[in-house]
Design an enzyme around this catalytic site. Structure first.
Site, PDB file in Angstrom:
ATOM      1  N   ALA A 181       0.789  -1.225   0.000  1.00 41.40           N
ATOM      2  CA  ALA A 181       0.000   0.000   0.000  1.00 41.40           C
ATOM      3  C   ALA A 181       0.822   1.276   0.000  1.00 41.40           C
ATOM      4  CB  ALA A 181      -0.928   0.002   1.213  1.00 41.40           C
ATOM      5  N   ASN A 199       0.865  -4.183   7.887  1.00 41.76           N
ATOM      6  CA  ASN A 199       1.840  -4.879   7.053  1.00 41.76           C
ATOM      7  C   ASN A 199       2.813  -3.904   6.411  1.00 41.76           C
ATOM      8  OD1 ASN A 199       1.150  -7.665   7.340  1.00 41.76           O
ATOM      9  ND2 ASN A 199      -0.684  -7.287   6.132  1.00 41.76           N
ATOM     10  N   HIS A 232      -0.066   6.953   4.391  1.00 41.62           N
ATOM     11  CA  HIS A 232       1.166   6.398   4.933  1.00 41.62           C
ATOM     12  C   HIS A 232       2.279   7.412   4.681  1.00 41.62           C
ATOM     13  CE1 HIS A 232      -0.965   2.527   4.894  1.00 41.62           C
ATOM     14  NE2 HIS A 232      -1.325   2.849   3.675  1.00 41.62           N
TER      15      HIS A 232
END
Length: 265
Positions: free
Chosen positions: A123, A188, A218
């Site tokens: 991601a 993850n 993120h």
């Protein structure tokens, strides 16, 4: 000749991967491995030409690559045997590698089978730059910012009333190892950042619930004598699973397409 691919698991990510590659002449998804007892039901749902299996004993003899799309337990259960058998193994659930003993088993299996353990970026973007800088970095921090209800099903539910969060709220601070083991379904990316950079115990992590967030963000900051990296990735979730970034599925698609082309970026 097309690359023969086997997927482990058939949730939202695997279904999106199959859809995206359905007309790709260089990639053939031949099988999907699921738990015993689910094989018949899955076979009825799979696209034509893909076989449901429930054991590595039934793995297609010409398999070129196995991609895990099923979580940490699948990495631990199937990864060593796949690698020892000489087949490259791709991992989306990188949080499983926060367990040093498990990571060592996978490394030894890859050496025995002369096969690669490949971490798919998932991601987050910028992993190539982080990995290039690697041990030349002094500090790496990672911040995950998601809408409060995206943290449902995680340990944050036991410490916070997620539905009542009205301002940006820190849910966790600690090392990447602690985050990956405590939030296995949500963090993850943390493990990928740690493995690309300065390791699980040196990488600093903050997980945050933000009611103003419109998606999952993120952010990585990494500094060293030669580098000053600061970048963020924001992406929408897959409609079939609000906990999973759409970019995770498409990073898997990219990794598989790289298996069948001559020029790789």
């Amino acid at each position: 000749m097309p690359q023969t691919i086997v997927l482990i698991g058939y949730g939202a990510i695997a279904a999106e991967v199959c859809k995206a590659l359905s007309r790709d002449a260089e990639i053939r998804i031949a099988q999907v491995l699921v738990r015993p007892g689910r094989q018949a039901a899955l076979q009825a749902a799979l696209p034509s030409g893909i076989q449901a299996i429930s054991s590595l004993d039934d793995l297609h003899p010409d398999t070129d690559f196995v991609l895990e799309c099923a979580g940490h337990d699948a990495v631990r259960q199937f990864g060593p045997d796949v690698l020892r058998g000489g087949v490259d193994f791709g991992v989306l659930s990188a949080g499983a590698l926060a367990d040093d003993a498990g990571l060592d088993r996978l490394r030894r299996a890859s050496q025995t089978g002369a096969a690669q353990l490949i971490l798919v970026s998932g991601a987050i973007g910028g992993i190539d730059a982080l990995a290039a800088a690697g041990d030349r970095l002094d500090k790496v921090t990672y911040l995950s910012r998601k809408p409060p209800l995206s943290w449902r099903g995680s340990p944050a539910e036991t410490t916070h009333n997620l539905a009542c969060i009205t301002a940006p709220t820190v849910l966790f601070t600690g090392t990447a190892r602690e985050a990956a083991l405590t939030f296995p379904k949500n963090a993850n990316v943390v493990a990928t950042v740690a493995l690309a950079g300065i390791g699980f115990d040196a990488t600093e992590v903050t997980l945050m619930a933000d009611p103003d967030a419109t998606g999952n963000t993120h952010r990585i900051k990494a500094t060293g004598p030669l580098f000053d990296l600061d970048y963020a990735t924001q992406g929408a979730a897959l409609p079939a699973n609000p906990k999973t970034s759409a970019l995770t599925a498409y990073s898997a698609v990219r990794a598989l397409r790289h298996r069948g082309i001559g020029v790789v970026i």
